[in-house]
Enzyme design. Sequence first.
Site, short mmCIF file in Angstrom:
data_model
loop_
_atom_site.label_atom_id
_atom_site.label_comp_id
_atom_site.label_asym_id
_atom_site.label_seq_id
_atom_site.Cartn_x
_atom_site.Cartn_y
_atom_site.Cartn_z
CB SER A 122 -12.76 -4.82 -3.48
OG SER A 122 -13.57 -3.51 -4.10
N PRO A 123 -15.19 -4.19 -0.13
CG PRO A 123 -15.54 -3.13 1.74
CD PRO A 123 -14.20 -3.48 0.66
CG LEU A 124 -18.38 0.13 0.71
CD1 LEU A 124 -17.54 1.15 1.22
CD2 LEU A 124 -19.43 -0.58 0.49
N GLY A 125 -17.08 -2.17 -3.50
CA GLY A 125 -16.63 -2.62 -4.92
C GLY A 125 -15.89 -1.83 -5.17
N GLY A 126 -14.93 -1.07 -4.65
CA GLY A 126 -13.73 -0.20 -5.32
C GLY A 126 -14.00 1.15 -6.18
CE1 TYR A 182 -3.08 -3.42 0.31
CE2 TYR A 182 -3.49 -2.85 1.89
CZ TYR A 182 -3.91 -2.83 0.80
OH TYR A 182 -5.15 -3.70 1.17
#
Length: 289
Positions: A210-214, A55
């Site tokens: 990426s739980p919200l889709g990125g 990161y």
Amino acid sequence: METKQLGNTGVTISAIGLGGMPMSLSSRPPETQAIETIHRALDLGVTLIDTADSYCKDESDKHHNERLIHQALQQYQGDASNVVVATKGGLMRPGGSWTRNGNPDHLRETIQISFEAFGGEKPIDLWQYHAPDPNYTIEESLTPAKEAVAAGTIRYVGVSNFSVEQIKRARDVVDIVSVQNQYNPWQRQPETDGVLEYCEREGLTFLPWSPLGGSRRVASLPDIPAIAQLAKAKGVSVYAIVLAWLRAKSPYIVPIPGASKVSSIEDSVKSTQLQLSSEEVGQIDRATS
């Protein structure tokens, strides 16, 4: 804040974590803003922070997020003794791209640098092999993690982007407590590839990345009627609804949404107060299948 157990370790973590990636990519916020975001997460009861050696902007910037998180924890005025920091190793950032590197020698080196990035005084709470590299066997790549556990550099080990068969092979090398695979309304593979079911059966924590889709998909969440309608009815954001949906999928799921500003983590934490019914979960399932 509701808590969960990390695998079968007996260690408790918050029911939602903080993903550190947005704080260290090329679009990173000012350092003061990032640290403020981490501190706000801690104030709200978040005790799991997810990061990785990769990161960063590129290879010259490696381990940036780990050092940032350590700095934030050192500066925090409250009690951070129960915070679990999960990091990962095994991806490279040449020119800002993402490539896999499961070379055991590289992993030995990066584990040591991660250990030092966190202060070098206590074991890395959770180290995860970021993604299997086809150039090396699972056994070869996880041997350094096994060695680091024995040496006291790593406390617990997890894997990321692994299939069930790969998880089984990993567990023959070293004890595995968590699995981090992609899972969101557009990517529901863990429901069908057996990974989520395996984690539940074996008591492994599942961390959906990426739980919200990125960044490319998160903006389109309001365009999914079932999600938008539930958000309006409950007076919360579509993002909180999606995180609540994931949490409702399994008691072993702990979402780790990324954040780079205070308002984002505040919104994510609101999802822990939501309880979706099976009918509401089904509405989202049908709308995103």
